[in-house]
Design a protein around this motif. Sequence first.
Motif, PDB file in Angstrom:
ATOM      1  N   GLU A 146       3.823  33.685  -3.037  1.00  0.00           N
ATOM      2  CA  GLU A 146       3.022  32.477  -2.873  1.00  0.00           C
ATOM      3  C   GLU A 146       2.158  32.321  -4.116  1.00  0.00           C
ATOM      4  O   GLU A 146       1.409  33.232  -4.454  1.00  0.00           O
ATOM      5  CB  GLU A 146       2.112  32.576  -1.645  1.00  0.00           C
ATOM      6  N   PRO A 147       2.232  31.192  -4.777  1.00  0.00           N
ATOM      7  CA  PRO A 147       1.392  30.997  -5.967  1.00  0.00           C
ATOM      8  C   PRO A 147      -0.084  30.809  -5.620  1.00  0.00           C
ATOM      9  O   PRO A 147      -0.951  31.110  -6.428  1.00  0.00           O
ATOM     10  CB  PRO A 147       1.967  29.729  -6.614  1.00  0.00           C
ATOM     11  N   ASP A 148      -0.359  30.344  -4.423  1.00  0.00           N
ATOM     12  CA  ASP A 148      -1.734  30.091  -3.980  1.00  0.00           C
ATOM     13  C   ASP A 148      -2.222  31.300  -3.177  1.00  0.00           C
ATOM     14  O   ASP A 148      -1.597  31.690  -2.186  1.00  0.00           O
ATOM     15  CB  ASP A 148      -1.758  28.821  -3.125  1.00  0.00           C
ATOM     16  N   LYS A 149      -3.347  31.891  -3.589  1.00  0.00           N
ATOM     17  CA  LYS A 149      -3.895  33.087  -2.925  1.00  0.00           C
ATOM     18  C   LYS A 149      -4.177  32.831  -1.442  1.00  0.00           C
ATOM     19  O   LYS A 149      -4.017  33.735  -0.605  1.00  0.00           O
ATOM     20  CB  LYS A 149      -5.167  33.538  -3.658  1.00  0.00           C
ATOM     21  N   PHE A 150      -4.585  31.617  -1.092  1.00  0.00           N
ATOM     22  CA  PHE A 150      -4.839  31.293   0.313  1.00  0.00           C
ATOM     23  C   PHE A 150      -3.589  31.542   1.149  1.00  0.00           C
ATOM     24  O   PHE A 150      -3.645  32.187   2.202  1.00  0.00           O
ATOM     25  CB  PHE A 150      -5.290  29.828   0.465  1.00  0.00           C
ATOM     26  N   TRP A 151      -2.439  31.034   0.702  1.00  0.00           N
ATOM     27  CA  TRP A 151      -1.204  31.191   1.471  1.00  0.00           C
ATOM     28  C   TRP A 151      -0.688  32.624   1.411  1.00  0.00           C
ATOM     29  O   TRP A 151      -0.097  33.115   2.369  1.00  0.00           O
ATOM     30  CB  TRP A 151      -0.154  30.179   1.005  1.00  0.00           C
ATOM     31  N   HIS A 152      -0.921  33.295   0.310  1.00  0.00           N
ATOM     32  CA  HIS A 152      -0.608  34.729   0.198  1.00  0.00           C
ATOM     33  C   HIS A 152      -1.333  35.489   1.315  1.00  0.00           C
ATOM     34  O   HIS A 152      -0.713  36.237   2.075  1.00  0.00           O
ATOM     35  CB  HIS A 152      -1.056  35.220  -1.180  1.00  0.00           C
ATOM     36  N   ASP A 153      -2.648  35.281   1.413  1.00  0.00           N
ATOM     37  CA  ASP A 153      -3.448  35.960   2.432  1.00  0.00           C
ATOM     38  C   ASP A 153      -3.075  35.500   3.844  1.00  0.00           C
ATOM     39  O   ASP A 153      -3.062  36.297   4.784  1.00  0.00           O
ATOM     40  CB  ASP A 153      -4.936  35.725   2.192  1.00  0.00           C
ATOM     41  N   HIS A 154      -2.776  34.222   3.978  1.00  0.00           N
ATOM     42  CA  HIS A 154      -2.430  33.661   5.293  1.00  0.00           C
ATOM     43  C   HIS A 154      -1.162  34.319   5.854  1.00  0.00           C
ATOM     44  O   HIS A 154      -1.124  34.701   7.026  1.00  0.00           O
ATOM     45  CB  HIS A 154      -2.249  32.144   5.160  1.00  0.00           C
ATOM     46  N   LYS A 155      -0.143  34.442   5.021  1.00  0.00           N
ATOM     47  CA  LYS A 155       1.102  35.088   5.456  1.00  0.00           C
ATOM     48  C   LYS A 155       0.832  36.519   5.926  1.00  0.00           C
ATOM     49  O   LYS A 155       1.342  36.953   6.955  1.00  0.00           O
ATOM     50  CB  LYS A 155       2.130  35.127   4.322  1.00  0.00           C
ATOM     51  N   GLY A 156       0.040  37.252   5.156  1.00  0.00           N
ATOM     52  CA  GLY A 156      -0.277  38.629   5.516  1.00  0.00           C
ATOM     53  C   GLY A 156      -1.066  38.713   6.805  1.00  0.00           C
ATOM     54  O   GLY A 156      -0.788  39.550   7.672  1.00  0.00           O
ATOM     55  N   ALA A 157      -2.046  37.837   6.957  1.00  0.00           N
ATOM     56  CA  ALA A 157      -2.875  37.845   8.165  1.00  0.00           C
ATOM     57  C   ALA A 157      -2.031  37.566   9.404  1.00  0.00           C
ATOM     58  O   ALA A 157      -2.234  38.186  10.459  1.00  0.00           O
ATOM     59  CB  ALA A 157      -3.987  36.807   8.039  1.00  0.00           C
ATOM     60  N   GLN A 158      -1.084  36.666   9.296  1.00  0.00           N
ATOM     61  CA  GLN A 158      -0.249  36.347  10.449  1.00  0.00           C
ATOM     62  C   GLN A 158       0.622  37.541  10.855  1.00  0.00           C
ATOM     63  O   GLN A 158       0.737  37.846  12.044  1.00  0.00           O
ATOM     64  CB  GLN A 158       0.618  35.131  10.163  1.00  0.00           C
ATOM     65  N   ILE A 159       1.209  38.204   9.892  1.00  0.00           N
ATOM     66  CA  ILE A 159       2.053  39.361  10.223  1.00  0.00           C
ATOM     67  C   ILE A 159       1.196  40.500  10.754  1.00  0.00           C
ATOM     68  O   ILE A 159       1.561  41.156  11.741  1.00  0.00           O
ATOM     69  CB  ILE A 159       2.911  39.782   9.012  1.00  0.00           C
ATOM     70  N   ASN A 160       0.041  40.736  10.147  1.00  0.00           N
ATOM     71  CA  ASN A 160      -0.855  41.767  10.661  1.00  0.00           C
ATOM     72  C   ASN A 160      -1.308  41.457  12.081  1.00  0.00           C
ATOM     73  O   ASN A 160      -1.490  42.365  12.898  1.00  0.00           O
ATOM     74  CB  ASN A 160      -2.061  41.940   9.735  1.00  0.00           C
ATOM     75  N   ALA A 161      -1.479  40.184  12.399  1.00  0.00           N
ATOM     76  CA  ALA A 161      -1.911  39.785  13.741  1.00  0.00           C
ATOM     77  C   ALA A 161      -0.878  40.150  14.803  1.00  0.00           C
ATOM     78  O   ALA A 161      -1.249  40.400  15.962  1.00  0.00           O
ATOM     79  CB  ALA A 161      -2.214  38.289  13.786  1.00  0.00           C
ATOM     80  N   ILE A 162       0.392  40.196  14.441  1.00  0.00           N
ATOM     81  CA  ILE A 162       1.411  40.612  15.409  1.00  0.00           C
ATOM     82  C   ILE A 162       1.103  42.025  15.884  1.00  0.00           C
ATOM     83  O   ILE A 162       1.073  42.309  17.083  1.00  0.00           O
ATOM     84  CB  ILE A 162       2.831  40.538  14.800  1.00  0.00           C
ATOM     85  N   ARG A 163       0.835  42.913  14.955  1.00  0.00           N
ATOM     86  CA  ARG A 163       0.508  44.303  15.294  1.00  0.00           C
ATOM     87  C   ARG A 163      -0.807  44.379  16.061  1.00  0.00           C
ATOM     88  O   ARG A 163      -0.893  45.004  17.114  1.00  0.00           O
ATOM     89  CB  ARG A 163       0.432  45.136  14.014  1.00  0.00           C
ATOM     90  N   THR A 164      -1.836  43.742  15.507  1.00  0.00           N
ATOM     91  CA  THR A 164      -3.170  43.832  16.092  1.00  0.00           C
ATOM     92  C   THR A 164      -3.200  43.306  17.519  1.00  0.00           C
ATOM     93  O   THR A 164      -3.691  43.974  18.432  1.00  0.00           O
ATOM     94  CB  THR A 164      -4.173  43.056  15.213  1.00  0.00           C
ATOM     95  N   ARG A 165      -2.679  42.116  17.729  1.00  0.00           N
ATOM     96  CA  ARG A 165      -2.707  41.520  19.076  1.00  0.00           C
ATOM     97  C   ARG A 165      -1.910  42.345  20.071  1.00  0.00           C
ATOM     98  O   ARG A 165      -2.324  42.522  21.213  1.00  0.00           O
ATOM     99  CB  ARG A 165      -2.181  40.096  19.035  1.00  0.00           C
ATOM    100  N   THR A 166      -0.766  42.852  19.638  1.00  0.00           N
ATOM    101  CA  THR A 166       0.063  43.655  20.535  1.00  0.00           C
ATOM    102  C   THR A 166      -0.646  44.944  20.925  1.00  0.00           C
ATOM    103  O   THR A 166      -0.712  45.291  22.115  1.00  0.00           O
ATOM    104  CB  THR A 166       1.419  43.976  19.868  1.00  0.00           C
ATOM    105  N   LEU A 167      -1.208  45.657  19.955  1.00  0.00           N
ATOM    106  CA  LEU A 167      -1.838  46.942  20.248  1.00  0.00           C
ATOM    107  C   LEU A 167      -3.148  46.783  21.016  1.00  0.00           C
ATOM    108  O   LEU A 167      -3.441  47.586  21.909  1.00  0.00           O
ATOM    109  CB  LEU A 167      -2.043  47.734  18.959  1.00  0.00           C
ATOM    110  N   ILE A 168      -3.929  45.758  20.717  1.00  0.00           N
ATOM    111  CA  ILE A 168      -5.140  45.512  21.505  1.00  0.00           C
ATOM    112  C   ILE A 168      -4.752  45.158  22.937  1.00  0.00           C
ATOM    113  O   ILE A 168      -5.377  45.621  23.890  1.00  0.00           O
ATOM    114  CB  ILE A 168      -6.020  44.418  20.867  1.00  0.00           C
ATOM    115  N   GLY A 169      -3.708  44.367  23.095  1.00  0.00           N
ATOM    116  CA  GLY A 169      -3.247  43.998  24.428  1.00  0.00           C
ATOM    117  C   GLY A 169      -2.816  45.186  25.257  1.00  0.00           C
ATOM    118  O   GLY A 169      -2.981  45.198  26.484  1.00  0.00           O
TER     119      GLY A 169
END
Length: 160
Positions: A53-76
Motif C-alpha cells: 500500500e503506498p498510503d501508510k493509512f491503508w498499510h496500517d488499516h490492512k494490518g489492523a483488520q487481520i490482527n482483529a481476526i486474532r484478537t476478537r476470536t481469542l477475547i471471545g
Amino acid sequence: MTWNIYLSGEIHSDWREQIMAGATEAGLPASFSAPVTHHEASDDVGVAILGEEPDKFWHDHKGAQINAIRTRTLIGKADIVVVRFGEKYKQWNAAFDAGYAAALGKPLIILHQDEHAHALKEVDAAALAVARTPDQVVSILRYVIDDALPGYTDTADPAQ
C-alpha cells in the motif's frame, strides 16, 4: 476445567511471562493467549499477505483488520481478559481490547501503574479488578481459580 486467559496490551516488557510463570508455579489449570507481540510483524501483516500500500493509512488499516481476526476470536474464547497499560506509548489498542472484552461481559483485570489511574479511570471502572503488578494478577487468578488466598488460613469450624 482449564481457564483460558487472554493477555492484552503493552508489548515492551515481560509482564506476560511473569504472569504465565506465576500461574505455572501455582499449578493453575490455565492456558494463555495474546495478540501477536512481534511489533513489526503485527504492523506489516496486511501488506505482507495482501500486497503493498503506498498510503501508510491503508498499510496500517490492512494490518489492523487481520490482527482483529486474532484478537476478537481469542477475547471471545477467553474466560478472563487481562489488559496491561505500560509506562510508554498511548496504547489505544489495549483500551479497545478492554472495551471489547467489557462489551462481551468478559471478566476483566486491568494492570497499570499508579500514575495512569486518572487517564484510565473509565477503563478501570469497567474492570472487576485493577492490579499494579503481575504478581497481583497471579494472586487474583489463584483466588478465582483455586480458591487460594495467600496468607489466609480459615480456622472457622464449618459445622457452625
